[in-house]
Design an enzyme around this catalytic site. Structure first.
Site, short mmCIF file in Angstrom:
data_model
loop_
_atom_site.label_atom_id
_atom_site.label_comp_id
_atom_site.label_asym_id
_atom_site.label_seq_id
_atom_site.Cartn_x
_atom_site.Cartn_y
_atom_site.Cartn_z
N GLY A 197 0.81 -1.21 0.00
CA GLY A 197 0.00 0.00 0.00
C GLY A 197 0.84 1.26 0.00
N LEU A 228 -3.85 -5.40 -5.18
CA LEU A 228 -2.73 -4.47 -5.05
C LEU A 228 -1.54 -5.09 -4.30
CD1 LEU A 228 -1.96 -1.50 -5.63
CD2 LEU A 228 -2.76 -0.96 -3.32
N ASP A 229 -0.37 -5.05 -4.91
CA ASP A 229 0.88 -5.50 -4.28
C ASP A 229 0.88 -6.98 -3.92
OD1 ASP A 229 1.77 -2.89 -4.49
OD2 ASP A 229 1.08 -2.35 -2.49
N GLU A 230 0.02 -7.75 -4.58
CA GLU A 230 -0.07 -9.17 -4.26
C GLU A 230 0.39 -10.07 -5.40
OE1 GLU A 230 -0.99 -10.71 -1.45
OE2 GLU A 230 -1.38 -8.89 -0.33
#
Lengths: 286, 286, 286, 286
Positions: free
Chosen positions: D203, D229-231
């Site tokens: 995040g 997100l960011d995964e």
């Protein structure tokens, strides 16, 4: 380093009781607000090293006043010392040959505001990077070096450096060996990046040497230039892991990343007055 | 490495088309289930290196059968090759002098089941670590080395090694230089840990040398012992960051952690048949 | 750290002008020879941190005299402070469960004289490592922990710790969560090694979590234990590179080396009074 | 990677006996000279991954012929596969916002010939770097993104990407979250650099989060963009050591060096077809 205007006092002297007390008493008396303070006692050489960062606005004297007031203390302890004012940007002259990665990296850092210096000019023995440099709004000097004109060429480099009132000369993969005279005249003001983990693989073609020896890590070294090639005081070093599958061109490519990072870091330490030398060793107050 | 019983085939030969096809065809024909497969083509030397791990239970032949069946292929391509059976634990003899950190570390790994080997004995030129070794249930031999008895002492070491039917001799900070004969007779079977980042600071007192030169990283090197001191093929290396505040005793202390790790890692690569040498360089299939 | 007997003064207080001057003036007045001096001004929290190492022989007062004489200065600046005497060895109690690598490593460092502490006892919820501990001449306490007897078991641990007049409790892969009470009662005195790079993969089975997420580096974290699991102030961390070929058992094995090193390093910082905490962050004067 | 023209075959399929034999037999039959060969058997998922680099001049078929001839083998083993021809340069579109260090670094590598790709255009939601990009002879598109026009803006980005017949989209510190549709449509073709060591500090404002948590290392992660997100699957990561003296601006500055290096490395792996994904994990054949 504080982002506000500050004075940086650096000093070294024979170690004895009372140095810190004398200096900090001096700073406190003039209301100096210390934002960073480092010191080191070298037991082997009985020498003491110190760096103090003081908020300029908090201090009751200006730079000249600081120097005048501090001089008696410096004399008492036999100090090598200097005070820098962050409001006076350091002036950096970059020398380059035909490999641009370090030059490019320094220009990018400068353009992005990470490297707060003046770059009065870039000097090269080739005309290759004129456009790149000039696009950045920086003067470019082409000073060819041939076996016959070495003396003249270096005199020209020295002249350009002096004329630019520069503080430090950065050899950003400048593939020429400076003259002993020049090394002496600008001692402690010329920074080189060598593409090996010194003292391993000094001299030419270090990546080839590393490949032949079969090492499992390669590195780069940022150091002050002295008369003896690749023997000057080391400011910073780093390494990267390689393996048998990496060819010499691979080593060259990996090495570039280390060279860029180590040079930028070493230069930054120098510009922020974090590096003190004693003989062939450095104290680097990170 | 697979935890189930497996055969490990390692080979090297002049590079040409069809090697992988021949080997993998051979393995597939005998229903060999490959759990790990690595190869490397050395363009400079036009030599090919390969390592295959095959589940023993899947393969239709036993170790002897494997060797017999593979021999014609090996002959065809001019291979240097061997096959290891994970059911036969390797036998490791450790040599030590008066610094125990590497010995202790190897014993701890062995006791914890991390290092699956037999340790038939530990040999030392001092009696210092007899208790430590014997508490682990391992035979300890004290073989003093004096300027006068070197030949006899090394003959005794060689005899103990042979008698133990050992596969590899580990110099875990053994502070004696083995004889050229011994280096030759056991080429590729003696592993040393040198306490510097070779080729920097070979020879004696590397931490002192590193301190004097003012380097910013120190390291350790695990390598095969050859006749030329500290010049053998490098298996693994690593470094750790130091700075001006670190004294020589600090370097020694930091260095110990690197020595332990690098030796354990290098030894493991050797034991798992991951290291192939060619001239003075190694291929390490991690 | 100086090898000679020394006093170590550590303090923190609200930042203001004159702190360094007052402390160094105090030390100079009593002829204290400073061998190491570190300080840090936390701009965000306007807090100042300091650590001074003074040769005991040079100082004109003994430990009590030091404390009495320094108290007025400490009061003036509102300091949290303490003075340690290197002649008084710190006392370390180690807790362990069924994985011995950290315990073994600490014992080896202690036996080799690298870790200069007293180890009054080792406590475990299993009887597994009794022999190992007792061979080192250290008392071993088996304190089983079951779902039903937790309160009693922790009371017993606390009692053994107090009885041993210990300074610090090291959870060397102790696989039990201490009670909130215990965390509070011994705040800043319990050090844990967690087998991940916190805050990633807190809680159980971090290597499994790391494998599932597909990270390319794994790590370990040494931190003070607080009521909130894996949330205490971090003393040190490190990582090691892995890749797709590494199975969970491989991660566990690599991780052990990081855990050992990070725990030993963090414990050393604590023992040498290099760690000052403020809220959930640490200042570590390396 | 070989500097000569080569084909790169990458594949994955359920693991079984005979895959390597079939593939290498195929290559040998057509006289394919293998310069690099990697494979990986994922025991947990029983899936096999392979990458082969073959000298194009040695192979008797052209790219189409290769594909046609290989298709039956691929079908037999249920392979996901592709073949790339190094003569066809990959096309990279770069997206950037207001921080230029990653963009600058990629342009420098491209200009120096280190990154052998086409860069048809750079897209930004700000006009800030138009000059920099255009000086490099690359088209610059300013596509503003506001809360109201997101759908339209992303449609425009997708259109520009398609129009450029680009292979991969690089988010070089592009500070906008792409739409789920876009993430799905270009799955495996969008690479992001996140300025933390994921999964820690996903995040916004990861350097602030890192500072607050008091970690001792900060990092960066190069990963494929997915809807969450960011995964997405991680391609590469790295870290750098920090300490208490580093402020948030210091972390930002150190972090930039890691971001640049990790993004360049991850992108290179992708461009050389070294990255195979399976679920949320990657196999990266270095």
């Amino acid at each position: 380093m504080s982002l506000k205007r500050h004075f940086t006092l650096t000093l070294s002297c024979p170690d004895q009781i009372g140095i810190v007390a004398a200096v900090s008493d001096f700073l406190a008396k003039h209301h100096g607000w210390i934002t960073e303070s480092s010191n080191h006692a070298d037991e082997e050489n009985q020498r003491f090293f110190m760096r103090q960062e003081i908020l300029a606005d908090s201090f009751q004297l200006d730079l000249c006043g600081f120097c005048d007031a501090f001089a008696p203390i410096a004399r008492r302890f036999g100090m090598d010392w200097r005070v820098a004012d962050s409001a006076q940007k350091k002036r950096v002259v970059i020398l380059v040959s035909k490999l641009e990665h370090c030059l490019y990296d320094l220009l990018a850092r400068w353009k992005a505001g990470e490297l707060e210096v003046e770059i009065p000019c870039v000097i090269s023995n080739h005309d290759t990077f004129r456009d790149l440099v000039e696009w950045h709004g920086i003067t470019f000097h082409h000073v060819p070096v041939t076996p016959d004109n070495k003396a003249g060429a270096y005199a020209r480099v020295a002249h350009l450096f002096d004329e630019a009132r520069a503080d430090v000369m950065v050899l950003a993969r400048y593939m020429q060996v400076l003259s002993p005279d020049m090394c002496r005249d600008y001692a402690g003001r010329i920074i080189n990046i060598h593409h090996s983990f010194l003292p391993a693989f000094s001299g030419g073609k270090p990546y080839h040497q590393a490949y032949q020896r079969g090492v499992k890590l390669i590195g780069a070294t940022c150091h002050y230039v002295t008369e003896e090639l690749d023997e000057g005081p080391i400011i910073d070093q780093d390494v990267i892991r390689i393996d048998h599958s990496d060819s010499i061109p691979d080593l060259v490519r990996y090495g570039r990343d280390i060279e860029k990072t180590v040079l930028a870091r070493g230069l930054r330490y120098h510009l922020e007055d974090r590096v003190l030398t004693h003989g062939n060793r450095t104290v680097v107050f990170r």
